[in-house]
Design a protein around this motif. Structure first.
Motif, PDB file in Angstrom:
ATOM      1  N   PRO A 139      62.704 -23.207   0.778  1.00 31.26           N
ATOM      2  CA  PRO A 139      64.121 -22.931   0.490  1.00 31.26           C
ATOM      3  C   PRO A 139      64.843 -24.121  -0.127  1.00 31.26           C
ATOM      4  O   PRO A 139      65.698 -23.958  -1.005  1.00 31.26           O
ATOM      5  CB  PRO A 139      64.693 -22.582   1.875  1.00 31.26           C
ATOM      6  N   ARG A 140      64.495 -25.328   0.318  1.00 25.97           N
ATOM      7  CA  ARG A 140      65.117 -26.523  -0.265  1.00 25.97           C
ATOM      8  C   ARG A 140      64.684 -26.715  -1.713  1.00 25.97           C
ATOM      9  O   ARG A 140      65.498 -27.056  -2.575  1.00 25.97           O
ATOM     10  CB  ARG A 140      64.746 -27.750   0.567  1.00 25.97           C
TER      11      ARG A 140
ATOM     12  N   MET B 136      51.852 -22.846   6.863  1.00 26.97           N
ATOM     13  CA  MET B 136      52.760 -21.826   6.348  1.00 26.97           C
ATOM     14  C   MET B 136      54.124 -21.931   7.028  1.00 26.97           C
ATOM     15  O   MET B 136      55.167 -21.808   6.381  1.00 26.97           O
ATOM     16  CB  MET B 136      52.168 -20.432   6.543  1.00 26.97           C
ATOM     17  N   LEU B 137      54.119 -22.177   8.334  1.00 24.40           N
ATOM     18  CA  LEU B 137      55.376 -22.342   9.048  1.00 24.40           C
ATOM     19  C   LEU B 137      56.171 -23.532   8.512  1.00 24.40           C
ATOM     20  O   LEU B 137      57.399 -23.467   8.367  1.00 24.40           O
ATOM     21  CB  LEU B 137      55.108 -22.525  10.546  1.00 24.40           C
ATOM     22  N   LEU B 138      55.468 -24.613   8.203  1.00 26.45           N
ATOM     23  CA  LEU B 138      56.138 -25.770   7.605  1.00 26.45           C
ATOM     24  C   LEU B 138      56.689 -25.425   6.222  1.00 26.45           C
ATOM     25  O   LEU B 138      57.771 -25.874   5.836  1.00 26.45           O
ATOM     26  CB  LEU B 138      55.166 -26.951   7.503  1.00 26.45           C
ATOM     27  N   GLY B 139      55.923 -24.613   5.492  1.00 29.94           N
ATOM     28  CA  GLY B 139      56.354 -24.207   4.157  1.00 29.94           C
ATOM     29  C   GLY B 139      57.637 -23.415   4.157  1.00 29.94           C
ATOM     30  O   GLY B 139      58.448 -23.509   3.222  1.00 29.94           O
TER      31      GLY B 139
ATOM     32  N   THR C 223      54.126 -21.053  -6.808  1.00 27.73           N
ATOM     33  CA  THR C 223      53.371 -20.388  -5.744  1.00 27.73           C
ATOM     34  C   THR C 223      52.309 -19.434  -6.288  1.00 27.73           C
ATOM     35  O   THR C 223      51.207 -19.355  -5.743  1.00 27.73           O
ATOM     36  CB  THR C 223      54.319 -19.630  -4.799  1.00 27.73           C
ATOM     37  N   THR C 224      52.627 -18.723  -7.356  1.00 25.11           N
ATOM     38  CA  THR C 224      51.627 -17.801  -7.907  1.00 25.11           C
ATOM     39  C   THR C 224      50.429 -18.564  -8.476  1.00 25.11           C
ATOM     40  O   THR C 224      49.289 -18.101  -8.354  1.00 25.11           O
ATOM     41  CB  THR C 224      52.234 -16.891  -8.996  1.00 25.11           C
TER      42      THR C 224
ATOM     43  N   PHE D   2      50.740 -23.124   2.591  1.00 22.66           N
ATOM     44  CA  PHE D   2      51.988 -23.693   2.081  1.00 22.66           C
ATOM     45  C   PHE D   2      52.539 -22.858   0.935  1.00 22.66           C
ATOM     46  O   PHE D   2      53.721 -22.503   0.901  1.00 22.66           O
ATOM     47  CB  PHE D   2      51.749 -25.133   1.622  1.00 22.66           C
ATOM     48  N   PHE D   3      51.663 -22.510  -0.012  1.00 27.81           N
ATOM     49  CA  PHE D   3      52.105 -21.705  -1.152  1.00 27.81           C
ATOM     50  C   PHE D   3      52.437 -20.271  -0.736  1.00 27.81           C
ATOM     51  O   PHE D   3      53.331 -19.647  -1.315  1.00 27.81           O
ATOM     52  CB  PHE D   3      51.036 -21.704  -2.245  1.00 27.81           C
ATOM     53  N   GLN D   4      51.732 -19.740   0.253  1.00 25.02           N
ATOM     54  CA  GLN D   4      52.010 -18.389   0.734  1.00 25.02           C
ATOM     55  C   GLN D   4      53.432 -18.285   1.285  1.00 25.02           C
ATOM     56  O   GLN D   4      54.123 -17.281   1.070  1.00 25.02           O
ATOM     57  CB  GLN D   4      51.016 -17.997   1.831  1.00 25.02           C
TER      58      GLN D   4
END
Length: 202
Positions: free
Chosen positions: A76-77, A68-71, A91-92, A120-122
């Motif tokens: 944003p990019r 999640m931190l990597l996400g 993501t949904t 990642f999606f969160q």
């Protein structure tokens, strides 16, 4: 009483004059309901069905958090390149994979992978949900509209876990996770329909 009644009528009229906002928070409620429904079910599923140890459950949560931190750096990019709507839909839909795949293949090593995908999606969902909400909010009434949106979110957080445990008792933990996944897909399908933009007045 008259003043309170007038205030409530004005409040309802103000909210009703923003159909895009009403539509978005309704869809958002469905999606948050699906997420909160699984909140009490997943830990029980890991313990009772998967037979995961405390260390394994800790590892699953660690993988979720690390990815999640990597996400938070990646989304944003992607949002700048593809737009917020793309991130919202990606993501949904992606978040539906975690309860669905976990229920279908209840193995610790696989659930760790699913947790990473979900983390990642969160991250993307956290970033885009508020931004997309603000696109439907009249700037002059942002505090009022955001407070209503947050109240509805908290309402889902109160109701959905109880529904999740009731479902787990009636159709099993895996079944409850499948319901959560189905509601997430339903939320994704609702978000496929774009919000109507308010016509500008001259």
């Amino acid at each position: 009483k008259g003043n309170l009644g007038d205030s409530l009528r004005n409040y309802r009229s103000m909210i009703g004059s923003s159909p895009a906002f009403v539509s978005f928070i309704s869809k958002r409620f469905v999606y948050f309901f699906a997420i909160f429904l699984a909140a009490p079910v997943m830990p029980l599923f890991l313990v009772r069905t998967v037979k995961a140890t405390d260390a394994q459950i800790g590892s699953i949560n660690m993988v979720w958090t690390m990815v999640m931190l990597l996400g938070y750096f990646a989304w944003p990019r992607l949002s700048m390149k593809r737009g917020g709507r793309f991130v919202l839909l990606a993501t949904t839909l992606g978040m539906a994979s975690y309860p669905l795949l976990s229920a279908l293949t209840p193995r610790v090593e696989l659930i760790m992978i699913y947790a990473g995908i979900a983390g990642f999606f969160q991250a993307g969902l956290d970033l885009v949900f508020f931004d997309e909400l603000m696109k439907t909010v009249p700037p002059s009434y942002s505090a009022t509209f955001v407070s209503l949106a947050q109240s509805i979110q908290y309402l889902s957080a109160i109701i959905a876990p109880t529904v999740g445990t009731l479902l787990a008792d009636s159709i099993g933990l895996g079944g409850a996770l499948m319901v959560s996944a189905g509601l997430r897909v339903a939320g994704f399908l609702l978000f496929l329909v774009p919000e109507k933009k308010k016509e500008k007045t001259a």
